[in-house]
Scaffold this active site. Structure first.
Site, short mmCIF file in Angstrom:
data_model
loop_
_atom_site.label_atom_id
_atom_site.label_comp_id
_atom_site.label_asym_id
_atom_site.label_seq_id
_atom_site.Cartn_x
_atom_site.Cartn_y
_atom_site.Cartn_z
CD GLU A 105 -2.72 -1.33 -0.12
OE1 GLU A 105 -2.92 -0.34 -0.84
OE2 GLU A 105 -3.08 -2.47 -0.45
CG HIS A 108 -0.96 1.33 -4.45
ND1 HIS A 108 -0.80 1.14 -5.80
CD2 HIS A 108 -1.51 0.19 -3.96
CE1 HIS A 108 -1.23 -0.09 -6.12
NE2 HIS A 108 -1.66 -0.67 -5.02
ZN LIG Z 1 -2.44 -2.53 -4.72
#
Ligand SMILES: [Zn+2]
Length: 235
Positions: A105, A108
Protein backbone atom coordinates in the site's frame (compact mmCIF):
# COMPACT_ATOMS: atom_id res chain seq x y z
CA UNK A 1 -29.56 -18.96 -33.88
CA UNK A 2 -29.10 -17.50 -30.41
CA UNK A 3 -32.34 -16.55 -28.80
CA UNK A 4 -31.77 -14.01 -25.99
CA UNK A 5 -34.05 -16.02 -23.73
CA UNK A 6 -31.75 -19.00 -24.08
CA UNK A 7 -28.54 -16.93 -23.85
CA UNK A 8 -27.98 -18.32 -20.35
CA UNK A 9 -27.81 -21.83 -21.75
CA UNK A 10 -25.64 -20.81 -24.65
CA UNK A 11 -22.38 -22.80 -24.92
CA UNK A 12 -20.44 -19.52 -24.59
CA UNK A 13 -21.69 -19.36 -21.00
CA UNK A 14 -18.86 -21.80 -20.41
CA UNK A 15 -16.48 -18.81 -20.78
CA UNK A 16 -18.15 -17.07 -17.84
CA UNK A 17 -17.80 -20.21 -15.75
CA UNK A 18 -14.09 -20.50 -16.61
CA UNK A 19 -13.65 -16.87 -15.51
CA UNK A 20 -15.47 -17.59 -12.26
CA UNK A 21 -13.31 -20.64 -11.53
CA UNK A 22 -10.10 -18.68 -12.26
CA UNK A 23 -11.21 -15.86 -9.93
CA UNK A 24 -12.13 -18.29 -7.15
CA UNK A 25 -8.83 -20.15 -7.49
CA UNK A 26 -6.86 -16.88 -7.34
CA UNK A 27 -8.75 -15.70 -4.28
CA UNK A 28 -8.24 -19.06 -2.56
CA UNK A 29 -4.53 -18.91 -3.38
CA UNK A 30 -4.06 -15.40 -1.96
CA UNK A 31 -5.94 -16.32 1.21
CA UNK A 32 -3.90 -19.48 1.83
CA UNK A 33 -0.59 -17.76 0.99
CA UNK A 34 -1.42 -14.85 3.29
CA UNK A 35 -2.38 -17.07 6.21
CA UNK A 36 0.73 -19.20 5.69
CA UNK A 37 3.11 -16.24 5.94
CA UNK A 38 0.98 -14.52 8.54
CA UNK A 39 2.34 -17.14 10.92
CA UNK A 40 5.97 -16.03 10.35
CA UNK A 41 6.85 -13.25 12.78
CA UNK A 42 9.41 -10.96 11.16
CA UNK A 43 12.88 -10.68 12.69
CA UNK A 44 12.55 -6.89 12.89
CA UNK A 45 9.41 -7.26 15.02
CA UNK A 46 7.71 -4.19 13.55
CA UNK A 47 3.94 -4.16 12.97
CA UNK A 48 2.27 -3.40 9.65
CA UNK A 49 1.54 0.14 10.84
CA UNK A 50 5.13 0.71 11.94
CA UNK A 51 6.43 -0.66 8.64
CA UNK A 52 4.10 1.69 6.74
CA UNK A 53 5.18 4.71 8.78
CA UNK A 54 8.82 3.78 8.28
CA UNK A 55 8.47 3.40 4.51
CA UNK A 56 6.54 6.67 4.11
CA UNK A 57 9.18 8.47 6.16
CA UNK A 58 12.02 6.87 4.19
CA UNK A 59 10.31 7.94 0.96
CA UNK A 60 9.97 11.53 2.14
CA UNK A 61 6.16 11.35 2.15
CA UNK A 62 4.75 13.53 4.92
CA UNK A 63 1.18 14.18 3.73
CA UNK A 64 -0.17 10.62 4.01
CA UNK A 65 -2.01 9.45 7.13
CA UNK A 66 -1.99 5.80 8.20
CA UNK A 67 -5.22 4.51 9.74
CA UNK A 68 -6.69 1.19 10.82
CA UNK A 69 -9.90 -0.13 9.26
CA UNK A 70 -12.15 -3.14 9.78
CA UNK A 71 -12.35 -6.13 7.48
CA UNK A 72 -10.15 -8.85 6.06
CA UNK A 73 -7.53 -7.80 3.46
CA UNK A 74 -9.34 -4.46 3.04
CA UNK A 75 -6.00 -2.62 2.97
CA UNK A 76 -5.91 0.24 0.49
CA UNK A 77 -4.41 3.60 -0.36
CA UNK A 78 -6.68 6.48 -1.30
CA UNK A 79 -4.86 9.05 -3.42
CA UNK A 80 -7.70 11.58 -3.14
CA UNK A 81 -7.77 11.70 0.66
CA UNK A 82 -4.07 10.73 1.09
CA UNK A 83 -5.11 8.08 3.60
CA UNK A 84 -3.42 4.70 3.76
CA UNK A 85 -5.83 2.26 5.40
CA UNK A 86 -4.62 -0.99 6.91
CA UNK A 87 -6.96 -3.73 8.09
CA UNK A 88 -6.56 -4.67 11.74
CA UNK A 89 -4.88 -7.96 10.85
CA UNK A 90 -2.23 -6.06 8.86
CA UNK A 91 -1.88 -3.03 11.12
CA UNK A 92 -1.25 -4.86 14.37
CA UNK A 93 0.54 -7.97 13.12
CA UNK A 94 4.31 -8.43 13.11
CA UNK A 95 4.16 -11.14 10.45
CA UNK A 96 6.07 -10.96 7.17
CA UNK A 97 2.72 -11.16 5.34
CA UNK A 98 1.36 -8.12 7.18
CA UNK A 99 4.53 -6.10 6.60
CA UNK A 100 4.39 -7.04 2.91
CA UNK A 101 0.78 -5.92 2.52
CA UNK A 102 1.45 -2.66 4.39
CA UNK A 103 4.51 -2.04 2.21
CA UNK A 104 2.49 -2.72 -0.95
CA UNK A 105 0.00 0.00 0.00
CA UNK A 106 2.94 2.33 0.67
CA UNK A 107 4.09 1.45 -2.84
CA UNK A 108 0.86 3.08 -4.09
CA UNK A 109 1.53 6.16 -1.96
CA UNK A 110 5.02 6.39 -3.48
CA UNK A 111 3.54 6.02 -6.99
CA UNK A 112 1.16 8.85 -6.18
CA UNK A 113 3.95 11.07 -4.84
CA UNK A 114 6.08 10.35 -7.93
CA UNK A 115 3.21 10.92 -10.40
CA UNK A 116 3.61 7.38 -11.73
CA UNK A 117 1.74 7.70 -15.03
CA UNK A 118 -0.04 4.30 -15.18
CA UNK A 119 -1.64 5.23 -11.85
CA UNK A 120 -2.81 8.57 -13.29
CA UNK A 121 -4.16 6.79 -16.37
CA UNK A 122 -5.97 4.31 -14.15
CA UNK A 123 -7.63 7.13 -12.19
CA UNK A 124 -8.65 8.81 -15.45
CA UNK A 125 -10.28 5.61 -16.75
CA UNK A 126 -12.41 5.03 -13.61
CA UNK A 127 -15.48 7.04 -14.77
CA UNK A 128 -15.43 5.38 -18.21
CA UNK A 129 -15.06 1.94 -16.65
CA UNK A 130 -17.99 2.63 -14.29
CA UNK A 131 -20.21 3.75 -17.18
CA UNK A 132 -19.00 0.76 -19.17
CA UNK A 133 -19.81 -1.85 -16.59
CA UNK A 134 -23.20 -0.40 -15.65
CA UNK A 135 -24.53 0.64 -19.08
CA UNK A 136 -23.19 -2.03 -21.42
CA UNK A 137 -25.54 -4.91 -20.56
CA UNK A 138 -28.75 -2.79 -20.52
CA UNK A 139 -27.75 -1.39 -23.94
CA UNK A 140 -27.08 -4.86 -25.34
CA UNK A 141 -30.36 -6.20 -23.96
CA UNK A 142 -32.23 -3.19 -25.34
CA UNK A 143 -30.52 -3.77 -28.69
CA UNK A 144 -31.62 -7.42 -28.68
CA UNK A 145 -35.19 -6.45 -27.76
CA UNK A 146 -35.28 -3.89 -30.59
CA UNK A 147 -34.91 -6.73 -33.08
CA UNK A 148 -31.13 -6.94 -32.80
CA UNK A 149 -30.36 -3.25 -33.22
CA UNK A 150 -26.67 -3.52 -34.20
CA UNK A 151 -25.80 0.06 -33.21
CA UNK A 152 -27.00 -0.36 -29.62
CA UNK A 153 -25.39 -3.78 -29.30
CA UNK A 154 -22.05 -2.58 -30.64
CA UNK A 155 -22.06 0.50 -28.37
CA UNK A 156 -22.83 -1.84 -25.45
CA UNK A 157 -19.90 -4.13 -26.30
CA UNK A 158 -17.62 -1.10 -26.87
CA UNK A 159 -18.54 0.30 -23.43
CA UNK A 160 -17.86 -3.05 -21.78
CA UNK A 161 -14.33 -2.98 -23.20
CA UNK A 162 -13.59 0.00 -20.91
CA UNK A 163 -14.09 -2.28 -17.92
CA UNK A 164 -11.41 -4.56 -19.37
CA UNK A 165 -9.13 -1.60 -20.18
CA UNK A 166 -9.38 -0.47 -16.55
CA UNK A 167 -8.36 -3.90 -15.32
CA UNK A 168 -5.47 -4.09 -17.76
CA UNK A 169 -4.12 -0.71 -16.64
CA UNK A 170 -4.48 -1.88 -13.02
CA UNK A 171 -1.93 -4.66 -13.62
CA UNK A 172 1.25 -2.55 -14.03
CA UNK A 173 0.10 -0.34 -11.12
CA UNK A 174 -0.23 -3.36 -8.81
CA UNK A 175 2.98 -5.12 -9.90
CA UNK A 176 4.95 -1.88 -9.65
CA UNK A 177 3.62 -1.14 -6.13
CA UNK A 178 4.77 -4.58 -4.99
CA UNK A 179 8.18 -4.16 -6.62
CA UNK A 180 8.65 -0.81 -4.87
CA UNK A 181 7.51 -2.36 -1.60
CA UNK A 182 10.00 -5.21 -1.74
CA UNK A 183 12.86 -2.90 -2.69
CA UNK A 184 12.17 -0.48 0.15
CA UNK A 185 11.79 -3.31 2.67
CA UNK A 186 15.01 -5.04 1.70
CA UNK A 187 17.00 -1.78 1.37
CA UNK A 188 15.74 -0.56 4.72
CA UNK A 189 16.64 -3.75 6.51
CA UNK A 190 13.07 -4.34 7.69
CA UNK A 191 13.23 -7.82 6.17
CA UNK A 192 16.03 -10.34 6.32
CA UNK A 193 17.31 -12.03 3.15
CA UNK A 194 15.24 -15.09 4.04
CA UNK A 195 12.07 -13.03 4.53
CA UNK A 196 12.19 -11.21 1.18
CA UNK A 197 11.11 -14.27 -0.87
CA UNK A 198 8.23 -14.87 1.57
CA UNK A 199 6.92 -11.34 1.08
CA UNK A 200 7.40 -11.72 -2.67
CA UNK A 201 5.21 -14.83 -2.60
CA UNK A 202 2.45 -13.05 -0.66
CA UNK A 203 2.47 -10.04 -2.98
CA UNK A 204 2.63 -12.18 -6.14
CA UNK A 205 -0.41 -14.12 -4.92
CA UNK A 206 -2.22 -10.82 -4.33
CA UNK A 207 -1.28 -9.58 -7.81
CA UNK A 208 -2.61 -12.79 -9.36
CA UNK A 209 -6.13 -11.87 -8.21
CA UNK A 210 -5.91 -8.81 -10.48
CA UNK A 211 -4.69 -10.97 -13.36
CA UNK A 212 -7.62 -13.33 -12.72
CA UNK A 213 -10.10 -10.44 -12.66
CA UNK A 214 -8.76 -9.12 -15.97
CA UNK A 215 -8.92 -12.59 -17.49
CA UNK A 216 -12.50 -13.10 -16.29
CA UNK A 217 -13.54 -9.75 -17.77
CA UNK A 218 -11.80 -10.62 -21.04
CA UNK A 219 -13.74 -13.90 -21.19
CA UNK A 220 -17.01 -12.04 -20.57
CA UNK A 221 -16.16 -9.59 -23.35
CA UNK A 222 -15.26 -12.47 -25.65
CA UNK A 223 -18.62 -14.05 -24.88
CA UNK A 224 -20.48 -10.83 -25.71
CA UNK A 225 -18.59 -10.56 -29.00
CA UNK A 226 -19.31 -14.21 -29.87
CA UNK A 227 -22.98 -13.86 -29.00
CA UNK A 228 -23.78 -10.41 -30.37
CA UNK A 229 -20.72 -9.06 -32.16
CA UNK A 230 -21.26 -10.72 -35.50
CA UNK A 231 -23.08 -8.94 -38.29
CA UNK A 232 -26.67 -9.97 -38.63
CA UNK A 233 -27.19 -8.82 -42.16
CA UNK A 234 -30.53 -10.57 -42.33
CA UNK A 235 -31.95 -7.87 -40.04
ZN1 LIG B 1 -2.44 -2.53 -4.72
Amino acid sequence: MTSPIFALFDPTYFLVIIGLVISMAASGYVNSTFSKYNRYRSQSGVTGTQAAQYILQQSGITDVAVQEIAGNLTDNYNGQTKVLSLSQATAQSQSVAAIGVAAHECGHAVQDANNYWPMRLRTAIVPLANIGSSASLPLIILGVILSFNQTLIHIGIFLFSFALLFQLVTLPVEFNASRRAINILSDGGLLTAAEVPMVRRVLTAAALTYVAAALATFLQLLRLVLLFGGNRDDN
